[in-house]
Design an enzyme around this catalytic site. Sequence first.
Site, PDB file in Angstrom:
ATOM      1  CG  HIS A   1      -6.963  -3.127   2.815  1.00  0.00           C
ATOM      2  ND1 HIS A   1      -6.181  -4.225   2.569  1.00  0.00           N
ATOM      3  CD2 HIS A   1      -7.290  -3.183   4.127  1.00  0.00           C
ATOM      4  CE1 HIS A   1      -6.057  -4.932   3.682  1.00  0.00           C
ATOM      5  NE2 HIS A   1      -6.726  -4.319   4.648  1.00  0.00           N
TER       6      HIS A   1
ATOM      7  CG  HIS B   1      -1.907  -1.064   1.324  1.00  0.00           C
ATOM      8  ND1 HIS B   1      -2.676  -1.305   2.448  1.00  0.00           N
ATOM      9  CD2 HIS B   1      -2.295  -1.979   0.390  1.00  0.00           C
ATOM     10  CE1 HIS B   1      -3.492  -2.327   2.208  1.00  0.00           C
ATOM     11  NE2 HIS B   1      -3.279  -2.762   0.978  1.00  0.00           N
TER      12      HIS B   1
HETATM   13  C1  LIG Z   1      -0.637  -7.603  -4.099  1.00  0.00           C
HETATM   14  C2  LIG Z   1      -1.508  -6.451  -3.743  1.00  0.00           C
HETATM   15  C3  LIG Z   1      -2.630  -6.658  -2.952  1.00  0.00           C
HETATM   16  C4  LIG Z   1      -3.448  -5.583  -2.625  1.00  0.00           C
HETATM   17  N1  LIG Z   1      -4.640  -5.820  -2.010  1.00  0.00           N
HETATM   18  C5  LIG Z   1      -5.518  -4.801  -1.840  1.00  0.00           C
HETATM   19  C6  LIG Z   1      -6.832  -5.044  -1.363  1.00  0.00           C
HETATM   20  O1  LIG Z   1      -7.244  -6.178  -1.134  1.00  0.00           O
HETATM   21  N2  LIG Z   1      -7.640  -3.966  -1.170  1.00  0.00           N
HETATM   22  C7  LIG Z   1      -7.242  -2.682  -1.415  1.00  0.00           C
HETATM   23  O2  LIG Z   1      -8.002  -1.742  -1.169  1.00  0.00           O
HETATM   24  N3  LIG Z   1      -6.002  -2.435  -1.917  1.00  0.00           N
HETATM   25  C8  LIG Z   1      -5.166  -3.472  -2.167  1.00  0.00           C
HETATM   26  N4  LIG Z   1      -3.948  -3.233  -2.736  1.00  0.00           N
HETATM   27  C9  LIG Z   1      -3.581  -1.841  -3.057  1.00  0.00           C
HETATM   28  C10 LIG Z   1      -4.309  -1.286  -4.282  1.00  0.00           C
HETATM   29  O3  LIG Z   1      -4.528  -2.287  -5.233  1.00  0.00           O
HETATM   30  C11 LIG Z   1      -3.443  -0.182  -4.874  1.00  0.00           C
HETATM   31  O4  LIG Z   1      -3.133   0.762  -3.876  1.00  0.00           O
HETATM   32  C12 LIG Z   1      -4.109   0.574  -6.019  1.00  0.00           C
HETATM   33  O5  LIG Z   1      -4.618  -0.335  -6.957  1.00  0.00           O
HETATM   34  C13 LIG Z   1      -3.086   1.506  -6.645  1.00  0.00           C
HETATM   35  O6  LIG Z   1      -3.638   2.191  -7.733  1.00  0.00           O
HETATM   36  P1  LIG Z   1      -2.752   3.207  -8.606  1.00  0.00           P
HETATM   37  O7  LIG Z   1      -3.629   3.710  -9.665  1.00  0.00           O
HETATM   38  O8  LIG Z   1      -2.093   4.159  -7.684  1.00  0.00           O
HETATM   39  O9  LIG Z   1      -1.574   2.301  -9.215  1.00  0.00           O
HETATM   40  P2  LIG Z   1      -1.665   1.003 -10.128  1.00  0.00           P
HETATM   41  O10 LIG Z   1      -3.021   0.422 -10.118  1.00  0.00           O
HETATM   42  O11 LIG Z   1      -0.554   0.115  -9.681  1.00  0.00           O
HETATM   43  O12 LIG Z   1      -1.391   1.541 -11.589  1.00  0.00           O
HETATM   44  C14 LIG Z   1      -0.157   1.977 -12.084  1.00  0.00           C
HETATM   45  C15 LIG Z   1      -0.079   1.610 -13.549  1.00  0.00           C
HETATM   46  O13 LIG Z   1       0.966   2.356 -14.153  1.00  0.00           O
HETATM   47  C16 LIG Z   1       1.667   1.517 -15.041  1.00  0.00           C
HETATM   48  N5  LIG Z   1       2.994   2.104 -15.237  1.00  0.00           N
HETATM   49  C17 LIG Z   1       4.013   2.157 -14.345  1.00  0.00           C
HETATM   50  N6  LIG Z   1       5.060   2.816 -14.877  1.00  0.00           N
HETATM   51  C18 LIG Z   1       4.681   3.199 -16.129  1.00  0.00           C
HETATM   52  C19 LIG Z   1       5.323   3.914 -17.175  1.00  0.00           C
HETATM   53  N7  LIG Z   1       6.574   4.377 -17.051  1.00  0.00           N
HETATM   54  N8  LIG Z   1       4.648   4.118 -18.345  1.00  0.00           N
HETATM   55  C20 LIG Z   1       3.379   3.662 -18.498  1.00  0.00           C
HETATM   56  N9  LIG Z   1       2.747   2.956 -17.541  1.00  0.00           N
HETATM   57  C21 LIG Z   1       3.379   2.745 -16.361  1.00  0.00           C
HETATM   58  C22 LIG Z   1       1.662   0.176 -14.343  1.00  0.00           C
HETATM   59  O14 LIG Z   1       1.940  -0.892 -15.224  1.00  0.00           O
HETATM   60  C23 LIG Z   1       0.247   0.137 -13.780  1.00  0.00           C
HETATM   61  O15 LIG Z   1      -0.677  -0.395 -14.710  1.00  0.00           O
HETATM   62  C24 LIG Z   1      -3.098  -4.276  -3.068  1.00  0.00           C
HETATM   63  C25 LIG Z   1      -1.970  -4.076  -3.856  1.00  0.00           C
HETATM   64  C26 LIG Z   1      -1.190  -5.144  -4.225  1.00  0.00           C
HETATM   65  C27 LIG Z   1      -0.008  -4.902  -5.122  1.00  0.00           C
END
Ligand SMILES: Cc1cc2nc3c(=O)[nH]c(=O)nc-3n(C[C@H](O)[C@H](O)[C@H](O)COP(=O)(O)OP(=O)(O)OC[C@H]3O[C@@H](n4cnc5c(N)ncnc54)[C@H](O)[C@@H]3O)c2cc1C
Length: 615
Positions: free
Chosen positions: A581, A538
């Site tokens: 979460h 997280h």
């Molecule tokens: C294993 C795991 C279990 C979890 N379990 C839970 C849960 O049960 N409940 C909950 O609420 N939260 C959970 N979380 C946390 C939650 O899923 C994340 O905090 C949230 O999805 C993050 O969203 P985001 O948009 O910030 O990043 P992300 O969803 O990670 O999106 C980032 C995206 O950017 C892309 N990217 C990265 N660098 C580049 C680049 N240079 N150029 C183009 N694209 C790029 C990546 O490939 C990815 O698709 C979990 C996380 C993980 C990893």
Amino acid sequence: MTATIDQVSTKFFDYVIVGGGTAGLTLAARLSEDPDVSVLVLEAGGANLDEPGILRPASWGSHFTNTSWTWPYKTIKQKELGDADYFWFRGKGLGGSSGINFMCWTKPPKEEIDEFEKLGNPGWNWQNYERYVAKTEGFYSPSEEVIKRNDNVNMNFDTWKIGRDGPLKLAYPGKIDALENKVLQTMLNAGLPKAPHPLSGDPKGVFLIPNTYDPVKHTRTYSATAFYVPNKDRPNLKVLINAAAHRIITQPATNGKLSAVGVEFEYDGKIHTVNAQKDVCLAAGGLKSPQLLELSGIGRRDVLEKIGVSLKAELPGLGENVQEHMFIGISWELKDDVGFETVDLLRDATHNAKHLDLHALGEGLYTRGIIGFAFNGLNQLSSLADTIYEKTKAKVLANKDKYPPGLLEQYNIQLDRIKRGAPGQEIICIPGFLSGPNPPKEGKSYITILAAMNHCFSRGSIHSTSIDPHKEPEFDPRYFEQEVDLDIFTESVKYVRRLGEVAPLKDITVNEYNPGPSVKDDAQVRDFIKKCMNTTWHTSSACSMLPKEKGGVVDPELRVYGTNNIRVVDLSVVPLQFAAHPMATVFAIAEQGADIIKGKFNPLEASLEKLKISA
Ligand SMILES: Cc1cc2nc3c(=O)[nH]c(=O)nc-3n(C[C@H](O)[C@H](O)[C@H](O)COP(=O)(O)OP(=O)(O)OC[C@H]3O[C@@H](n4cnc5c(N)ncnc54)[C@H](O)[C@@H]3O)c2cc1C
């Protein structure tokens, strides 16, 4: 379906979004609701749509070995943890981490979202949060039978204030065995209260959570199913996969700030550019958005000088204030005649094959979820709460002049959270084995209860160590740099172990298997934590939304300071971690961010102060 390189390279879009993950696809869908606006998403991973391994629930952690779905990021060695390093897996491809996460849908306490506003972010308060998260939520109530079987906790959904019309399907998983309720009843018997309003601002206590789960297909729902698939044919929305952004292309503007004019990215081994007419929005997640800013010349002077990137906008807070959640598992071996199954069965190839077939029929262990929760104040778990509070307060006071700008204010809020019993300590029921140090025994089943830490005082950093975008940044959470984190974690673990002596849990277990009876005193518990704790994946706050002079990177409109049109819209903007979460909050940030960008939401107009005046 997805875009071709010819539709993107050197072309012009109003908005270029970097990262097609949780926030990125949400933002893209909302911005492209206006047919006159063109939107491009650059996603470094593949499409990964219709992958059974992603769609199948109860496959927790199985994605980590697949590098087409997962980024295997790793921290640097952690001093307080005997130089151990930790995988910080993150989702790769459309949907990002919402495609590989554990599907738990939780929302923070009202006060902790209002604290975003108190830290200097008008408009980022619970009232607006609730409105925006509901836009995403598409909740299905469970059957009357499930409600009746679990009526020892609040299953009166009329009081939950959860959105029902949004595109992200939320539901209770298909298979809920007696196990979850036995754990919930154990916690109630131990004296924890029922959570009054689990997903509407007051989650303190025991409850059952929904998952990101399609109750008809029995599959994962995530940002790709909710926000990409239904909108993929919009002519004004292009999504280019396997396109890794390297840096934002900027120009100095007449107002003295930087203006983004495009993005440089790599596709099929070649470097391309695309032009942005309005904004460049970073949604590359909490671990990668800070690196993209640094490689674009925005950030700390010392970091940029070291890697040879010329400084265009100095932001001392970028990559700092990094915050983490942690967990550790306590497992009990179950008696052989408990009358329900756990996911331990899936370790056996024959059972696994049977349950894969059952999943196709919407049945079996793969339709299971992680749903039994309690969020607790330290004072509910430990008689040492006041002592820990006083010790931490004295330390904060003694060091107040040494903290970086803004941290004292955060620590004062965190101290107040301990004092008022805010639910920073979480207990999670896992229907199977998830602990160390001993591996599971063949043919045996387990129940694991996780103790999780949500309000950590330690602060880490994320910084680039090279101008080369292929080189991962240095991820340093500085676990346990602040001793209070270990003090509180120890009390939580001791509490969870005591639950093993309470019925009905004690009636269905043979013994505590991990850490096991050899771990007796506090020193041994601390040692167990240091050896067996894990990240909850997280990590937040490397691009904190805070006033610039308090270490801020983005303003309340999610705009990077010193720029006219670079925004960050993902988990990295959270200024202070909360007791939940983060997925629901990431969706809420993207929904609110989309309205800010569209000009439909004015943070100042929507601040609590203003709302109070007009009420
Ligand atoms: C294993 C795991 C279990 C979890 N379990 C839970 C849960 O049960 N409940 C909950 O609420 N939260 C959970 N979380 C946390 C939650 O899923 C994340 O905090 C949230 O999805 C993050 O969203 P985001 O948009 O910030 O990043 P992300 O969803 O990670 O999106 C980032 C995206 O950017 C892309 N990217 C990265 N660098 C580049 C680049 N240079 N150029 C183009 N694209 C790029 C990546 O490939 C990815 O698709 C979990 C996380 C993980 C990893």
